[in-house]
Motif scaffolding. Structure first.
Motif, PDB file in Angstrom:
ATOM      1  N   GLU B  49     -21.997  -0.441  21.159  1.00 50.17           N
ATOM      2  CA  GLU B  49     -22.170  -1.483  20.130  1.00 50.17           C
ATOM      3  C   GLU B  49     -22.981  -0.945  18.945  1.00 50.17           C
ATOM      4  OE1 GLU B  49     -22.719  -1.999  23.380  1.00 50.17           O
ATOM      5  OE2 GLU B  49     -20.937  -3.235  23.729  1.00 50.17           O
ATOM      6  N   ALA B  50     -24.111  -0.312  19.281  1.00 50.16           N
ATOM      7  CA  ALA B  50     -24.988   0.184  18.211  1.00 50.16           C
ATOM      8  C   ALA B  50     -24.275   1.269  17.399  1.00 50.16           C
ATOM      9  CB  ALA B  50     -26.283   0.723  18.810  1.00 50.16           C
ATOM     10  N   THR B  52     -21.018   1.620  16.965  1.00 53.69           N
ATOM     11  CA  THR B  52     -19.957   0.987  16.164  1.00 53.69           C
ATOM     12  C   THR B  52     -20.537   0.338  14.903  1.00 53.69           C
ATOM     13  OG1 THR B  52     -18.728   0.596  18.196  1.00 53.69           O
ATOM     14  CG2 THR B  52     -18.057  -0.679  16.270  1.00 53.69           C
ATOM     15  N   LYS B  53     -21.721  -0.212  15.036  1.00 53.89           N
ATOM     16  CA  LYS B  53     -22.372  -0.860  13.893  1.00 53.89           C
ATOM     17  C   LYS B  53     -22.669   0.160  12.779  1.00 53.89           C
ATOM     18  CE  LYS B  53     -25.833  -4.448  13.329  1.00 53.89           C
ATOM     19  NZ  LYS B  53     -26.959  -5.165  13.944  1.00 53.89           N
ATOM     20  N   SER B  56     -19.347   1.133  11.222  1.00 57.60           N
ATOM     21  CA  SER B  56     -18.809   0.027  10.412  1.00 57.60           C
ATOM     22  C   SER B  56     -19.507  -0.051   9.060  1.00 57.60           C
ATOM     23  CB  SER B  56     -19.000  -1.312  11.146  1.00 57.60           C
ATOM     24  OG  SER B  56     -18.274  -1.308  12.343  1.00 57.60           O
ATOM     25  N   THR B  57     -20.831   0.122   9.080  1.00 61.67           N
ATOM     26  CA  THR B  57     -21.608   0.063   7.834  1.00 61.67           C
ATOM     27  C   THR B  57     -21.135   1.139   6.858  1.00 61.67           C
ATOM     28  OG1 THR B  57     -23.501  -0.776   9.061  1.00 61.67           O
ATOM     29  CG2 THR B  57     -23.965   0.161   6.888  1.00 61.67           C
ATOM     30  N   LYS B  60     -17.507   0.365   5.606  1.00 61.20           N
ATOM     31  CA  LYS B  60     -17.448  -0.844   4.754  1.00 61.20           C
ATOM     32  C   LYS B  60     -17.539  -0.452   3.273  1.00 61.20           C
ATOM     33  CE  LYS B  60     -19.079  -5.552   4.766  1.00 61.20           C
ATOM     34  NZ  LYS B  60     -20.100  -6.514   5.198  1.00 61.20           N
ATOM     35  N   SER B  68     -13.589  -0.849  17.349  1.00 60.00           N
ATOM     36  CA  SER B  68     -13.960   0.148  18.363  1.00 60.00           C
ATOM     37  C   SER B  68     -13.143  -0.045  19.630  1.00 60.00           C
ATOM     38  CB  SER B  68     -15.441   0.069  18.687  1.00 60.00           C
ATOM     39  OG  SER B  68     -15.725   1.020  19.694  1.00 60.00           O
TER      40      SER B  68
END
Lengths: 235, 235
Positions: B49-50, B52-53, B56-57, B60, B68
């Motif tokens: 999760e971390a 992917t964040k 994503s940032t 973007k 993911s």
């Protein structure tokens, strides 16, 4: 009684092969005239012959003869009946694969448990731990297992290097790598700096060499262990 | 037609995650609205999760959405039907083991061969080679094989580091490790310095990023390949 010296490195900066350890080895091997040498790790891909020559030259200065296992027909016999054993550094994957291929893991473990003095440097120290998974080496061959001799109840990271605060390199630091190891494994790891060694007498493990070592446990912050202190792996 | 970017690192010193590559990625992924991200390498043991964040940032900023694979029920479908694929860096052993465990190696290879654009950084670039054996990572898990995707006919050594002539450390240099690799293997290796990447269009492979790269072949002296040159692996 188990009796081992496990050194981070064979060679420290500015001195000859094994030179810094020779005074210690003279005492450690005081009743030994001939050691059985295991050259399988082949540092820089050196031949067994060339490696044995380097080791023989160093041990000659303390009057010890070197018998390399690659010259022995009956390798199991050579281990079982050794006065002392030295497993030299190089590539840990290569070393571990060869020990498995030659079916020497079990006999090596039994012989050292019975009290044959064992010297390991670098890869030779790594394999004294529970697994070879905290090696710094490249996986240039595929060993059948990562399990190693387990003379000590933790793993060693040899040539331990502190992060360089001035570095611009973005590859992982040693500490990051060991943190990744503990994401998947719970075996503690001792980061042994070059110039350090462990003196193992049965279950008593003492850090030697004048430097501190770094102790890594899953889910905890690393701590420093001072030289001449007992490595209290039960903490 | 195979269409890949294989970068030595996700991040260069003094800049944000993927920042140096974003102008290139904007062109590379110009027809792509959403990429499928493979977070399995887990740098520093970070959660999917971390990771992917973070990814994503970065994406973007060039208007690309990130999906993911750990969130996909049908992972094979997510690969096969991806507009673009990004395999991020971290630990190569962990990445390769997970790709085998999830049975994604074959589908990944087939999908990229068909032309889905592939971005790899660090471990994600390593696996584009013939084997993962020139990784710098620790063997913290045991993959069922070292064989990887083979999009290029050689291996990559990511985060390639030149020997430091002032170093007092006695651990092996990268060049020594690659020499050891070539004692047992004949696959050529490209040492990709941080800031470099390969642009792969079917069988044409060009070095990008302004730096030279170091080419290692069994039994030969290493040579430098200049930026914007074709990597002539047939030589």
């Amino acid at each position: 009684m188990k009796n081992l010296i496990l050194a981070s490195t064979s060679t420290i900066y500015g001195s000859k092969y094994l030179e810094y350890l020779l005074p210690e080895l003279k005492i450690f091997f005081k009743n030994v005239n001939k050691i059985t040498f295991v050259p399988y790790a082949r540092p820089s891909g050196i031949s067994y012959e060339a490696y044995t020559k380097i080791v023989s030259t160093a041990f000659k200065t303390i009057d010890i003869e070197v018998n390399s296992i690659h010259n022995c027909k009956d390798k199991q016999h050579a281990i079982e009946n050794a006065e002392g054993i030295f497993v030299g550094g190089g590539n840990t994957f290569v070393l571990v694969k060869e020990l498995y291929d030659q079916k020497l893991m079990g006999i090596l473990k039994a012989s050292i448990d019975k009290g044959i003095p064992y010297l390991g440097t670098s890869a030779g120290s790594n394999i004294a731990g529970q697994t070879m998974q905290t090696t710094n080496d490249m996986p240039i061959v595929y060993p059948p297992s990562y399990a190693t001799l387990g003379f000590i109840p933790f793993n060693i990271n040899a040539h331990y290097l502190d992060p360089d605060p001035t570095s611009k390199h973005k590859g992982e630091t040693r500490e990051t790598r060991l943190k990744e190891f503990h994401t998947y494994n719970s075996i503690p790891v001792l980061g042994l700096r070059e110039g350090s060694w462990l003196e193992v007498k049965e279950n008593k493990i003492i850090l030697k060499g004048g430097l501190s070592a770094r102790w890594f446990q899953k889910g905890k912050l690393p701590i420093e262990i001072g030289s001449d202190k007992i490595v209290n792996y039960k903490s």
